[in-house]
Design a protein around this motif. Sequence first.
Motif, PDB file in Angstrom:
ATOM      1  N   LYS A 301       0.840  -1.202   0.000  1.00  0.00           N
ATOM      2  CA  LYS A 301       0.000   0.000   0.000  1.00  0.00           C
ATOM      3  C   LYS A 301       0.877   1.255   0.000  1.00  0.00           C
ATOM      4  N   LEU A 302       1.910   1.249   0.829  1.00  0.00           N
ATOM      5  CA  LEU A 302       2.767   2.428   0.935  1.00  0.00           C
ATOM      6  C   LEU A 302       3.587   2.621  -0.325  1.00  0.00           C
ATOM      7  N   GLU A 303       4.053   1.514  -0.888  1.00  0.00           N
ATOM      8  CA  GLU A 303       4.831   1.637  -2.127  1.00  0.00           C
ATOM      9  C   GLU A 303       3.973   2.188  -3.258  1.00  0.00           C
ATOM     10  N   LYS A 304       2.733   1.764  -3.274  1.00  0.00           N
ATOM     11  CA  LYS A 304       1.812   2.253  -4.303  1.00  0.00           C
ATOM     12  C   LYS A 304       1.597   3.763  -4.134  1.00  0.00           C
ATOM     13  N   LEU A 305       1.401   4.170  -2.898  1.00  0.00           N
ATOM     14  CA  LEU A 305       1.170   5.596  -2.645  1.00  0.00           C
ATOM     15  C   LEU A 305       2.390   6.437  -3.032  1.00  0.00           C
ATOM     16  N   ALA A 306       3.564   5.897  -2.737  1.00  0.00           N
ATOM     17  CA  ALA A 306       4.791   6.655  -3.017  1.00  0.00           C
ATOM     18  C   ALA A 306       4.956   6.936  -4.500  1.00  0.00           C
ATOM     19  N   GLY A 307       4.306   6.122  -5.348  1.00  0.00           N
ATOM     20  CA  GLY A 307       4.498   6.288  -6.783  1.00  0.00           C
ATOM     21  C   GLY A 307       3.320   6.899  -7.526  1.00  0.00           C
ATOM     22  N   ALA A 308       2.144   6.952  -6.885  1.00  0.00           N
ATOM     23  CA  ALA A 308       0.936   7.337  -7.633  1.00  0.00           C
ATOM     24  C   ALA A 308       0.510   8.779  -7.399  1.00  0.00           C
ATOM     25  N   ASP A 309      -0.266   9.311  -8.342  1.00  0.00           N
ATOM     26  CA  ASP A 309      -0.880  10.630  -8.139  1.00  0.00           C
ATOM     27  C   ASP A 309      -2.132  10.453  -7.289  1.00  0.00           C
ATOM     28  N   PHE A 310      -2.450  11.455  -6.505  1.00  0.00           N
ATOM     29  CA  PHE A 310      -3.657  11.382  -5.686  1.00  0.00           C
ATOM     30  C   PHE A 310      -4.854  11.834  -6.529  1.00  0.00           C
ATOM     31  N   SER A 311      -6.011  11.282  -6.208  1.00  0.00           N
ATOM     32  CA  SER A 311      -7.219  11.693  -6.929  1.00  0.00           C
ATOM     33  C   SER A 311      -7.794  12.966  -6.315  1.00  0.00           C
ATOM     34  N   VAL A 312      -8.559  13.688  -7.125  1.00  0.00           N
ATOM     35  CA  VAL A 312      -9.219  14.914  -6.661  1.00  0.00           C
ATOM     36  C   VAL A 312     -10.690  14.854  -7.069  1.00  0.00           C
ATOM     37  N   MET A 313     -11.564  15.257  -6.161  1.00  0.00           N
ATOM     38  CA  MET A 313     -12.997  15.258  -6.454  1.00  0.00           C
ATOM     39  C   MET A 313     -13.628  16.410  -5.681  1.00  0.00           C
ATOM     40  N   SER A 314     -14.549  17.117  -6.315  1.00  0.00           N
ATOM     41  CA  SER A 314     -15.189  18.206  -5.558  1.00  0.00           C
ATOM     42  C   SER A 314     -16.189  17.592  -4.578  1.00  0.00           C
ATOM     43  N   TYR A 315     -16.502  18.342  -3.568  1.00  0.00           N
ATOM     44  CA  TYR A 315     -17.500  17.903  -2.584  1.00  0.00           C
ATOM     45  C   TYR A 315     -18.815  17.572  -3.292  1.00  0.00           C
ATOM     46  N   SER A 316     -19.212  18.426  -4.245  1.00  0.00           N
ATOM     47  CA  SER A 316     -20.487  18.199  -4.931  1.00  0.00           C
ATOM     48  C   SER A 316     -20.490  16.865  -5.661  1.00  0.00           C
ATOM     49  N   GLU A 317     -19.361  16.567  -6.304  1.00  0.00           N
ATOM     50  CA  GLU A 317     -19.288  15.274  -7.000  1.00  0.00           C
ATOM     51  C   GLU A 317     -19.298  14.128  -5.984  1.00  0.00           C
ATOM     52  N   ALA A 318     -18.595  14.319  -4.865  1.00  0.00           N
ATOM     53  CA  ALA A 318     -18.553  13.279  -3.828  1.00  0.00           C
ATOM     54  C   ALA A 318     -19.963  12.961  -3.333  1.00  0.00           C
ATOM     55  N   VAL A 319     -20.744  14.013  -3.127  1.00  0.00           N
ATOM     56  CA  VAL A 319     -22.116  13.813  -2.646  1.00  0.00           C
ATOM     57  C   VAL A 319     -22.926  13.021  -3.674  1.00  0.00           C
ATOM     58  N   GLU A 320     -22.727  13.371  -4.928  1.00  0.00           N
ATOM     59  CA  GLU A 320     -23.438  12.675  -5.989  1.00  0.00           C
ATOM     60  C   GLU A 320     -23.076  11.185  -6.016  1.00  0.00           C
ATOM     61  N   ARG A 321     -21.761  10.931  -5.915  1.00  0.00           N
ATOM     62  CA  ARG A 321     -21.284   9.541  -5.900  1.00  0.00           C
ATOM     63  C   ARG A 321     -21.882   8.768  -4.733  1.00  0.00           C
ATOM     64  N   LEU A 322     -21.925   9.430  -3.580  1.00  0.00           N
ATOM     65  CA  LEU A 322     -22.445   8.758  -2.387  1.00  0.00           C
ATOM     66  C   LEU A 322     -23.945   8.484  -2.532  1.00  0.00           C
ATOM     67  N   GLN A 323     -24.645   9.451  -3.136  1.00  0.00           N
ATOM     68  CA  GLN A 323     -26.093   9.269  -3.302  1.00  0.00           C
ATOM     69  C   GLN A 323     -26.404   8.150  -4.281  1.00  0.00           C
ATOM     70  N   ASN A 324     -25.500   7.947  -5.231  1.00  0.00           N
ATOM     71  CA  ASN A 324     -25.718   6.877  -6.212  1.00  0.00           C
ATOM     72  C   ASN A 324     -25.140   5.537  -5.784  1.00  0.00           C
ATOM     73  N   ALA A 325     -24.503   5.513  -4.611  1.00  0.00           N
ATOM     74  CA  ALA A 325     -23.849   4.275  -4.164  1.00  0.00           C
ATOM     75  C   ALA A 325     -24.898   3.238  -3.779  1.00  0.00           C
ATOM     76  N   SER A 326     -24.526   1.974  -3.963  1.00  0.00           N
ATOM     77  CA  SER A 326     -25.482   0.921  -3.585  1.00  0.00           C
ATOM     78  C   SER A 326     -25.370   0.592  -2.090  1.00  0.00           C
ATOM     79  N   THR A 327     -24.327   1.123  -1.445  1.00  0.00           N
ATOM     80  CA  THR A 327     -24.137   0.877  -0.008  1.00  0.00           C
ATOM     81  C   THR A 327     -25.192   1.631   0.808  1.00  0.00           C
ATOM     82  N   ALA A 328     -25.670   0.992   1.869  1.00  0.00           N
ATOM     83  CA  ALA A 328     -26.598   1.679   2.772  1.00  0.00           C
ATOM     84  C   ALA A 328     -25.781   2.325   3.896  1.00  0.00           C
ATOM     85  N   PHE A 329     -25.816   3.664   3.940  1.00  0.00           N
ATOM     86  CA  PHE A 329     -25.053   4.356   4.979  1.00  0.00           C
ATOM     87  C   PHE A 329     -25.914   4.586   6.214  1.00  0.00           C
ATOM     88  N   GLU A 330     -25.248   4.665   7.348  1.00  0.00           N
ATOM     89  CA  GLU A 330     -25.969   4.929   8.596  1.00  0.00           C
ATOM     90  C   GLU A 330     -26.471   6.370   8.602  1.00  0.00           C
TER      91      GLU A 330
END
Length: 468
Positions: A301-330
């Motif tokens: 995991k650490l080796e992967k992080l040391a070599g990869a770019d981090f992802s970026v997402m706006s809060y609005s997109e994050a909310v959309e992704r979460l609302q469309n997720a099949s997971t049931a959140f508390e």
Amino acid sequence: MTTKKEMRSRRIRIKNALQASRATTGMCVCGWARTVRRGKEVTFIALNDGSCLANLQVVLTPEMDGFESASRCGTGAALHVEGDLVVSPAAGQSWELHARKIKILGDTDSDYPLQKKRHSFEFLRSIAHLRPRANTFSAVFRMRSALSFAIHRFFRERGFLYVHTPIITANDCEGAGEVFRVTTLSPEQPPLAEGDVDWRQDFFGERTGLTVSGQLQGEMFATAFSDIYTFGPTFRAENSNTSRHAAEFWMIEPEMAFADLADDCALAEDFLRYLVRFVLEECAEDLTFFHQRIESGLIDKLEKLAGADFSVMSYSEAVERLQNASTAFEFPVAWGEDLQSEHERYLTEQVVGGPLFVTDYPADIKAFYMRNNDDGRTVAAMDLLVPRVGEIIGGSQREERFEVLEGKMRKTGIEPQNLRWYLDTRRWGSCPHAGFGLGFERLLMYVTGMENIRDVIPFPRTPGNARF
Ligand code: 4AD
Ligand code: MG
């Protein structure tokens, strides 16, 4: 001039003894007995002095001085050993020490709590004064020390000024009302004025508390030295008993003048990657232990992080992704609500499978100092989320426009008069600037795989717990 005798009795660290390039006669080590295996002919003591994870096997034979008494020492005893370092016939270790003389500096008895090899972390927390002698904690605290050094090295290499911001302050930077009060007034009979406590009579002449963040003072220094960082203890009277919150924790807060949110994210990414590379290179023995015993796949995991770019997402997109997720959140997901830990973990673990910056949060759920975006409802904020831990960094571009900042203060119930000094930097020589805070314990949880914040800080402070 040192005499031969003095040289013989000079202690060397077990780490160095184990890294010896040749057999050595007349070596001296000190440490604590991790295990004692007694025999008629020979006794083996596994000795550890905290300099590394591995123990040095000390071999006692009847020919030596005081074989009988030394063989009776208990697990946990402090020993001073003189002897010869020889190639070990045993598997898994290159060297062992054939003792010629052993002094028991401090013996123990059968009540010593660390007799067994394995204890639960929960039990070890109840003996926080002794747990540094257990393998896991010795590895955690060596890592903590090494990473502290790496943090300073990173900023020094980049020309950042290290500034010590105050511990006692009259401001609640985050405005979350989680300040521990600092006062010398009598708790039973405080002076009163108009029915309320008269804080003017307190030590500092006003209401003060322990700092929740060094950011506001850090900003003052950034507008003089351009790039600065703080690294110190912060305090939050957050009454949440989670595995990720402590009432006293350490935070690293860089602040850069002439920088925007993108610069801020870039610094956070470089910083985290640098620290991860550092532990991969410099803490291999301890990291291997965590990889084998605490989190499987940790090193990958650490080796992967040391070599990869981090992802970026706006809060609005994050909310959309979460609302469309099949997971049931508390907790429900709705634009305008703060993300809960379960949401953060879903995004970083399920959606991107690695570190993720979430940016541009609604202004109403973030602190007053964050810069308003042009859309009129979000601010230039970022949180860095990582798998298993969730939020590890929180940062933002700061509101540098005087009137806008003053308006934001009023809106959040902060009397601008009380933060005049902070507003002053917006009156004279204001400039775009940005920074973030990295929770040091959250970082340690991430790089060690330890799941509870109480197990990566020497003496944890959590609700109901400040004994040691
Ligand atoms: O997101 P936070 O509250 O941000 C600030 O304090 C800003 N003033 C930082 C800045 O921009 N200079 O806290 C920053 C980080 C969090 O992301 C988290 O890692 C850690 O500090 N943190 C805690 N760690 C342990 N226990 C707590 N109670 C924590 N609260 C925050
Ligand atoms: Mg935060």
